[in-house]
Design a protein around this motif. Structure first.
Motif, PDB file in Angstrom:
ATOM      1  N   LEU A  68      24.261 -39.955  12.798  1.00 31.31           N
ATOM      2  CA  LEU A  68      25.542 -40.100  12.526  1.00 31.31           C
ATOM      3  C   LEU A  68      26.677 -40.390  13.480  1.00 31.31           C
ATOM      4  N   ARG A  69      26.539 -40.122  14.703  1.00 32.99           N
ATOM      5  CA  ARG A  69      27.469 -40.599  15.748  1.00 32.99           C
ATOM      6  C   ARG A  69      27.455 -42.155  16.032  1.00 32.99           C
TER       7      ARG A  69
ATOM      8  N   TYR B 264      21.938 -36.180  14.124  1.00 35.88           N
ATOM      9  CA  TYR B 264      23.156 -36.036  14.848  1.00 35.88           C
ATOM     10  C   TYR B 264      23.368 -37.588  15.590  1.00 35.88           C
TER      11      TYR B 264
ATOM     12  N   PRO C  34      29.560 -36.126  13.348  1.00 33.21           N
ATOM     13  CA  PRO C  34      27.972 -35.363  13.190  1.00 33.21           C
ATOM     14  C   PRO C  34      28.287 -33.820  12.935  1.00 33.21           C
TER      15      PRO C  34
END
Length: 81
Positions: free
Chosen positions: A29-30, A26, A36
């Motif tokens: 991705l952020r 997560y 995310p």
């Protein structure tokens, strides 16, 4: 043969490891500017690893998690069990 309900169970330590990996994915991705939640859902539904960035080794990490076990843990968490 398929007339009985099968049970499925995973241990607490394994769930903690999944949570740790999912949090790292997560965050990666952020950091790369993706949404995310959308990316992780896309991966879970398709098992296509290209939904997950290679940043911070996130793609390799997410593949260590069994999707069925992840779904079970997510449903369990959502329902508060």
């Amino acid at each position: 043969m398929f007339d009985k309900t099968m049970t499925f169970s995973i241990g607490g330590d394994h769930e903690d490891e999944m949570k740790r990996i999912l949090t790292m994915v997560y965050d990666a991705l952020r950091e790369k500017g993706y949404n995310p939640i959308n990316q992780i859902v896309g991966y879970i539904l398709s098992e296509d690893p290209t939904y997950i960035t290679t940043h911070n080794n996130a793609r390799s990490l997410i593949r260590k998690i069994d999707r069925d076990e992840l779904l079970q843990a997510l449903v369990k968490s959502y329902l508060g069990e």
